[in-house]
Design a protein around this motif. Sequence first.
Motif, short mmCIF file in Angstrom:
data_model
loop_
_atom_site.label_atom_id
_atom_site.label_comp_id
_atom_site.label_asym_id
_atom_site.label_seq_id
_atom_site.Cartn_x
_atom_site.Cartn_y
_atom_site.Cartn_z
N TYR A 53 40.31 22.42 84.53
CA TYR A 53 40.43 22.03 82.93
C TYR A 53 40.56 20.35 83.14
O TYR A 53 40.04 19.77 82.09
CB TYR A 53 41.72 22.59 82.53
N SER A 70 37.10 19.01 83.70
CA SER A 70 36.15 19.12 82.54
C SER A 70 36.51 18.52 81.52
O SER A 70 35.71 17.74 80.51
CB SER A 70 36.15 20.61 82.05
N ALA A 71 37.83 18.11 81.17
CA ALA A 71 38.42 17.37 80.06
C ALA A 71 37.82 15.93 80.34
O ALA A 71 37.43 15.05 79.49
CB ALA A 71 39.88 17.32 80.13
N ASN A 77 35.20 18.64 74.34
CA ASN A 77 35.49 20.00 74.39
C ASN A 77 36.49 20.84 74.38
O ASN A 77 37.63 19.79 73.99
CB ASN A 77 34.41 20.49 75.55
N ASP A 117 38.37 22.11 76.39
CA ASP A 117 39.39 21.92 77.65
C ASP A 117 40.19 20.72 77.53
O ASP A 117 41.33 20.61 78.17
CB ASP A 117 38.34 21.79 79.10
N ILE A 152 43.30 22.11 76.28
CA ILE A 152 43.89 22.70 77.14
C ILE A 152 44.75 21.98 78.22
O ILE A 152 45.88 22.38 78.82
CB ILE A 152 43.23 23.80 77.62
N ALA A 153 44.05 21.12 78.87
CA ALA A 153 44.36 20.01 79.77
C ALA A 153 45.65 19.30 79.12
O ALA A 153 46.70 19.28 79.88
CB ALA A 153 43.35 19.28 80.47
N LYS A 170 39.09 33.45 81.61
CA LYS A 170 37.71 32.93 82.19
C LYS A 170 37.10 33.70 83.06
O LYS A 170 35.75 33.90 83.06
CB LYS A 170 37.85 31.41 82.98
N THR A 203 37.77 20.70 68.33
CA THR A 203 38.48 20.14 69.26
C THR A 203 39.48 19.00 68.38
O THR A 203 40.68 18.88 68.51
CB THR A 203 37.82 19.78 70.31
N CYS A 210 41.97 28.66 70.48
CA CYS A 210 40.78 28.29 71.81
C CYS A 210 39.52 28.95 71.20
O CYS A 210 39.51 30.09 70.69
CB CYS A 210 41.16 29.03 72.99
N CYS A 214 36.80 29.59 72.36
CA CYS A 214 36.20 30.18 73.48
C CYS A 214 35.31 31.46 72.84
O CYS A 214 34.18 31.70 73.19
CB CYS A 214 36.85 30.39 74.85
#
Length: 795
Positions: A224, A227-228, A238, A240, A243-244, A281, A422, A456, A458
């Motif tokens: 995460y 990706s962030a 995005n 992530d 989340i991060a 995931k 986001t 999220c 997702c």
Amino acid sequence: MREQSCFHCGLTIEQNEEIDFDDKKFCCTGCKTVYEIFSINDLTSYYDFEKSPGATPQDIKGKYDFLENETILAKVLEFQEGNTSIVSLNIPHIHCSSCIWILENLNRLQLGISTSQVNFHEKKVRITFNSDVVSLKEIVYLLSSIGYEPYISLENYGSAKAKVDRSLTYKLGVAFFCFGNIMLLSFPEYFEMKEFWLDSYKPFFRLLIFLLALPTFFYSASGYYVSAYHSIRTRMLNIDIPIALGIIVMFIRSTYDMLMDHGPGFFDSLASLIFFMLLGKMFQIKTYSFLSFERDFKSYFPIAVTKINKDTSEENVAIYDVLKGDRLLIRNQELIPVDGILISDSAEIDYSFVTGEAVPITKKSGDKVFAGGKQIGKVIEMEVLHSVSQSYLTQLWSNEIFQKKVDQKHKTITDAISRYFTPILLLIAFAGFGYWIFKDANTAFNVFTAVLIVACPCALALTAPFTFGNILRILGKKKFYLKNAVVIEQLAKVDTIVFDKTGTITTNKKSNILYEGNPISNSDITLIKNVLRGSNHPLSRMLYDFLPESKRIAVEEFQEITGKGILAIIDGKEMKIGSGQFVNDIVADGSEIEKTALHIKIGEIYFGKYTFQNQYREGLEKLFANLSKDYQIKVLSGDNDGERSNLEAILPKGTELIFNQKPEQKLEYIKQLQEKGQNVMMVGDGLNDAGALAQSNVGISISENVNVFSPACDAILDATEFSRLNYFLKLSHKAILIIKMSFGLSLLYNVVGLAFAVTGNLLPLVAAIIMPLSTITIVSFVTFMSNYFSNKNLE
């Protein structure tokens, strides 16, 4: 002094190592050289897509000398015929849009490279090049010189299985172990038990909890953070990122509480959060991989190839039943499905399926012929070297060269929602934190983390791919094979359907055949049958099956002229078989000759014709009656209008019938309909209809158990399922409806989740559990609705 970053790679420039060039600063000569290469070739747009997208090239002198070895080269190359070669290379550094852009413009950097296509997901580039102009070694050095050194291991090109990436499994295992033990150690504090032994060792238990949280935080959640980071670097936010941010805030807050002895912190929630997110995931990956696998497995082409048995008899066998050592018969326009050795004297092979270049290559007896080539001219025989690879045929059929450029509407909707989701989510999280921090600090941190985790998108982003993946799987089971998911969207937009007649609405299996003309000797019938043996036209195949068995005679010259007929030389005689005008300048102007027929001329003597009383496909009348309720129906035919009265009796009133159409006229007719704003679906047999199939919005090729299909088509329909065409069209509409319903469900879920999170009524642990559940809900909903509509009577 402010730190300087390299214009090319973005790394910090060390003091006294700065290189100035063209008003830009570089960290080393390598980066400056790459910039110069791009500048000279007018490729500086590379830097417009992303800021500092490149990598510093490394010195690889002598590293790839092994690519000069012909034996090794044959293993690495995917395809090699004449001077045309194709190779797929792994490029680990591919990471952004700039990478894709430069790698797909390699032809501007190196003479001899014709095309290069990037597979971003697999980090691969597929390069087609002229081996007389440039070698693979030179291409590899070129890639390395611009910072995209390929990873070449001969293990990748041998029989060894590809390595499976199990990093997510390891991370999930670590998270589960730490989560379980942290929860166990946290129990005493949950119950606030006042017991001397527990109170005395509380600091020790907290230290253990902290140590167990470290691998979860730094290793399991590392994906995460990476990706962030890349998302922020590329300025494309995005999911992530929140989340991060939520994980980091929870870790810092928990560490602070423990150090200040305010409590045990939220390490148990942190570990459970990471575990459940990774579990979600894993579920997504496994489910989507299953759909992709089932799609590949089920999407074998419904085609067959003619196998010559030991007793010289011929039989049609499914291509996946072809084995090494089998002897195959390949007719004009048939695709070679396997690698093999040519047995016939010579052959003309068109490799446009593989390379996009339709220049036939001459092969001699004993030469190797590659899968994907298309036989042009007289019939040939070959011996199989390898059994068929379905994935390779799928790759040929899905070749980028033959893809239609269409607007992927629903993909755009998903991207747009994810893009704006986001920043809105971050705004809500900080607003909630700002409101609660003045009332209750614990609630403020809970709200902040819960908002970031629960909302999220997702599930939102997975709606379209899961729906299309499931529909592709269902259609494949019902013998309707689509090239890709975009075809489903295009099917849903169709308002006009154009049908070819011969071989499409008529069946090749049944036909009453009569001969009219001068008597033909048995020896001449033998010649006719041997000439027809090399053709794949529906009428040729019907007449070939109708004529009696006879001995094999080699055809000296063979030419099949699309829309006209066959011109051949056999046993020293010139033969013409085809339309009346082609064979003997007969113009259809009377009822006696207005029939579907094949005319015969041997030498200078015109003998007569074989006439066909066509048999129409079962269920045709009902199908057209159903289709006419929602679509405009047109029928095009290359034959004369001798069948008009029969067709008018079968087809709905007002159906437009157009006869005597050459292939180029069919294409032009489709184009005229499109210019009027109509979305056209063309249904043909893939032979004379290739141009019309390519021009149409959706091209469907009917397969009658022959090894012919056109790269121009978007779908292959097994002839036995022709009567269900209306069902397939209805199901495509239902697929779009499922996507819209899933979007609504995802948005509703997020609104409800955010409402609970902002008001402080949702703990981060509960949010972490709910997040993967939302994905499971969407996948389950999509699967249920897809199966429901597929089993429902949609007629």
